[in-house]
Structures are given as structure tokens and as C-alpha cells.
Design an enzyme around this catalytic site. Structure first.
Site, PDB file in Angstrom:
ATOM      1  N   ASP A 162       0.821  -1.323   0.475  1.00  0.00           N
ATOM      2  CA  ASP A 162       0.108   0.038   0.082  1.00  0.00           C
ATOM      3  C   ASP A 162       0.813   1.264   0.060  1.00  0.00           C
ATOM      4  OD1 ASP A 162      -2.022  -2.221   0.571  1.00  0.00           O
ATOM      5  OD2 ASP A 162      -2.605  -1.038   2.376  1.00  0.00           O
ATOM      6  N   GLU A 389       2.424  -9.341  11.748  1.00  0.00           N
ATOM      7  CA  GLU A 389       2.419  -9.217  10.152  1.00  0.00           C
ATOM      8  C   GLU A 389       3.133  -9.035   9.538  1.00  0.00           C
ATOM      9  OE1 GLU A 389      -0.675  -6.333   9.590  1.00  0.00           O
ATOM     10  OE2 GLU A 389      -0.989  -5.752   7.392  1.00  0.00           O
TER      11      GLU A 389
HETATM   12  C1  DGY Z   1      -5.871  -1.980   4.363  1.00  0.00           C
HETATM   13  O1  DGY Z   1      -6.600  -1.963   5.260  1.00  0.00           O
HETATM   14  O2  DGY Z   1      -4.345  -2.043   4.885  1.00  0.00           O
HETATM   15  C2  DGY Z   1      -5.547  -3.164   3.239  1.00  0.00           C
HETATM   16  O3  DGY Z   1      -4.186  -3.297   2.342  1.00  0.00           O
HETATM   17  C3  DGY Z   1      -6.640  -2.833   1.970  1.00  0.00           C
HETATM   18  O4  DGY Z   1      -6.675  -4.076   1.135  1.00  0.00           O
END
Ligand code: DGY
Length: 418
Positions: A162, A389
Site C-alpha cells: 500500500d 504481520e
Molecule cells: C488495508 O486496508 O490495509 C488493505 O491493505 C487494503 O486492502
């Protein structure tokens, strides 16, 4: 069974919702596309039938045009933003309107190849194969409309990476004006210092609102998006999946699917050469709108090793990883480069799923030493810090969400397959 495998299975079972798994409780309460497909690699070791169901559930929500969405909102949950009302895709079971890395073809082949119940595997693979092939066809039609051989992502969430440094420059073209007011939920579940910034969230939402205003019509989205990035890792996953689908289709006598996927993969491998950077010793993203490489040597260009790239390219990638000055391999961005942040999501931390895919590709390309060191670091991180994570590549500190499904799945796959 080792304690690590036992603990990993417990996490998968805790996050199992019957026909799909959530990535982790709280932060991600729905089904995520590539999380699910990577999770089956671990799940198959203790419940093969359930592993097939995981992929089948995802593909039950494939769009009529072939796209497989990045989130399936199976049940309402206010703990996540943006939820179904923001996406407003109009699907019978709500889904997001963008996609994610095409891991399914790789997972399908792995499940089929190693299945103990051969009859079930044959029947279930035969049903899934045309659906996965339709997704691959969708990628080429809708994300490579001008026939370059590689596909573009239209939103950073599609890559899963992201807030990568790769997007910093292209994101300047994405406006923030006019977006609806919103409240983030992610920062209530995880340390805000480990998550993307507000400025990035504003741009993520602007893109969602833009695509929504076009009715999620995939024949329009590509050319309408100010963000069109050709990501080498994303493409490598697709190319690897196409290769695996072609192999599997040949074995099942599906010659049309085999030929189509073989051709996609061959064109993709050739086109990847345009993304190679000698100075960086790895592939780079290409900003399609500007037709230029993004000068950001992120993990996307190392994940490219997951595809059947030339062996000298794989050897150069192995050397580049060895040159990273980190305690744990593989940093999502190299320390010392502008924008690096050891704890912030994809700007530095180590992710086990990416380690797994890089190691798998390097081993196939003959780089067994480099692959073995990545795998050893992955397991050491788990022993050191549990099933997080992601991890700080210097200290190994666990970051983001805890009891994380795909991290646990990788541990089972690595230890059981060893
Ligand atoms: C989040 O919401 O962090 C995700 O990466 C979007 O899929």
C-alpha cells in the site's frame, strides 16, 4: 510436530470462518484475495479439503468480467474502513472493486501437485482452472489494453504494498480534493506509526471514489486512472501463475487454456526486460502514464525472481539481496535509501510471504544458497518475535497485526516441505 507448526495451525484455525479465513482478527475481518491463496499453502498440510474450499469461496465471488476482487465482505463488520458502502460495487455479496496479486494459479498447481486425495484434486482443479484462466484473461484485456505484455495496477492496494516508496512520486498526480469525510479504523487496531499516513489514505480514497463514479466498469478504469503503475513483483506473480496454469492445463488436457497461458507468460517474461536496471541490480516499477522507470529499488523488483526470469537476472537479484545491510532478509525497502522506514508497513519491514516467494523463485533458478538464507531468516524471525504481520529488518521487532494467518501458513509450508 514441532511447537512452531502446532502454534501456526492454531492461528489458522482461530482465523478460520468455515469457508474462508480472515488475515487477522480486528484489523482485517473479511476475506482478502492473496492472503487466502497463500494461506492454502499451509492449510493443505493439515486439511486438504478445507484448503480447496478456501480458493473456491474466493472464486465464487469472481465478477462476470473475470476480475477476482481483493476483498469479499462476507459479513458486516464496522471494525474495517472502507467497508461495502464506500465501495458500492453492487455485487450480490459485497466486494471491493479492485483486484490483488494473482497468486491463485500458483496455489492451485501446488495444491494439485501435492494432493493426497487425487480424485478430489482432479475434480476440484478442473472446476477452478477455467475461472483462474478467465481472471488471467481479464488482466490482459483490462490492465494491458494497449498490448505491452505487462499489466498495470490502478491502486496501491492492488499490489498489497500500500505505502511503498515506489508510489511516492506517482501519487503526487492523485488529488485529494472532494473526498468524503472518513474515519480510519486500521489505526485503532495497529500502531499508527506502523501504518500508512493520512495523506496516503486521502489518495487511496480519491481513487476509490473516482472508480466508483465510473460504475466500476473495467473497460473504462485503466485509461481514466491517474495512477497506472507496472509493478515487477505483481507481474512476476501473474507470469508465474500463468506458467503454473499452463502446466496444469496440459496435464488435464485443457489445451486451449494451456496455450493461452503459455503465450501470456512468454510475452510477460520478454516484456519484463524493459523494467531491468543494471545500476540497481534488480527490476523497477514503470510509471505507465510517464513511460519511465521509477527510481525506487523496492522489494517488488526482487520479488520478480518468482517468475521464470533469465538465470543471470536471478543471480543478480540474489547478489542485491546479499548487499542489503539488514539483520533479517528481505527488507521491503533497502535501508539508507530515501523514504526507508524500518517499521512502517511496506517502507522497510520484512514480510514472510514475500520472503517465501522470492526464496521459491531463487531456488528454482539455481540460487539455492541465497534462497536458504532467506528461509532461515524467516524462521528465525518467528522464533524471535512470533507470528506478526511484518517485522523490523534490523531488530526483528513484530509490527502491524498479530496472530497473522499468512505468516503462520508460510511457517507450516516452509517447515513441512523442508
Ligand atoms: C488495508 O486496508 O490495509 C488493505 O491493505 C487494503 O486492502
Amino acid at each position: 510436530m514441532t511447537d512452531l507448526i502446532r502454534d501456526a495451525i492454531a492461528i489458522l484455525k482461530e482465523n478460520d470462518r468455515g469457508t474462508y479465513t480472515v488475515p487477522t482478527k480486528g484489523l482485517y475481518p473479511f476475506q482478502w484475495n492473496w492472503d487466502s491463496c497463500l494461506t492454502v499453502l499451509g492449510m493443505r498440510h493439515y486439511d486438504e479439503a478445507r484448503a480447496w474450499t478456501e480458493i473456491e469461496t474466493l472464486f465464487a465471488h469472481q465478477w462476470p468480467d473475470g476480475m477476482v476482487p481483493h476483498i469479499v465482505f462476507h459479513q458486516p463488520d464496522d471494525g474495517y474502513f472502507p467497508g461495502p458502502d464506500v465501495w458500492a460495487t453492487g455485487r450480490p455479496v459485497p466486494t471491493s472493486g479492485i483486484t490483488q496479486p494473482a497468486v491463485a494459479g500458483f496455489a492451485l498447481r501446488r495444491l494439485y501437485d501435492r494432493a493426497k486425495d487425487r480424485d478430489a484434486a482432479e475434480a476440484r482443479a478442473r472446476t477452478l482452472l477455467p475461472k483462474v484462466a478467465a481472471w488471467h484473461r481479464w488482466f490482459h484485456a483490462c490492465r494491458d489494453p494497449h498490448g505491452e505484455g505487462l499489466v498495470a495496477v490502478l491502486h496501491p492496494w492492488e499490489t498489497g504494498r500500500d505505502n511503498s516508496v515506489d508510489w511516492d512520486a506517482p501519487f503526487q498526480r492523485v488529488p485529494t480534493d472532494g473526498i468524503a469525510p472518513y474515519t480510519r479504523r486500521d489505526t485503532q487496531h495497529a500502531n499508527p506509526e506502523h501504518r500508512p499516513t493520512k495523506d496516503q489514505y486521502d489518495r487511496y480514497l480519491w481513487l476509490v471514489e473516482r472508480f466508483r463514479s465510473l460504475g466500476w466498469d473495467n473497460t473504462l478504469l485503466h485509461d481514466a486512472s491517474p495512477f497506472q503503475l507496472v509493478d515487477p513483483g505483481f507481474n512476476a506473480i501473474l507470469i508465474r501463475a500463468e506458467t503454473d496454469v499452463a502446466d496444469l492445463a496440459e496435464r488435464l488436457g485443457e489445451t486451449g487454456i494451456a496455450a493461452e497461458n503459455r503465450a501470456f507468460a512468454a510475452r510477460g517474461v520478454a516484456a519484463m526486460e524493459r523494467l531491468w536496471s543494471d545500476p540497481h541490480g534488480q527490476y523497477l516499477c514503470r510509471d505507465r502514464a510517464l513511460d519511465e522507470l521509477v527510481d525506487s529499488p523496492s522489494i517488488a523488483g526482487l520479488l520478480a525472481a518468482f517468475a521464470p526470469i533469465p538465470e543471470d537476472r536471478a543471480a543478480a537479484i540474489a547478489d542485491t539481496i546479499e548487499r542489503h545491510k539488514t539483520r533479517f532478509r528481505v527488507a521491503s525497502h533497502p535501508p539508507g535509501r530515501p523514504g526507508y522506514d524500518a517499521k512502517r508497513y511496506w517502507r522497510g519491514p520484512v514480510w514472510l510471504v514475500v520472503n517465501y516467494m522470492i526464496a521459491d523463485g531463487l531456488a528454482k533458478a539455481g540460487q539455492k544458497g541465497a534462497a536458504g538464507r532467506i528461509t532461515a531468516d524467516s524462521i528465525e524471525l518467528i522464533r524471535h518475535s512470533g507470528f506478526a504481520e511484518y517485522y523490523d529488518p534490523m531488530t526483528g521487532e513484530p509490527c502491524g497485526g498479530g496472530s497473522f494467518t499468512w505468516t503462520a501458513a508460510m511457517v507450516i509450508e516452509i517447515l513441512k516441505a523442508a
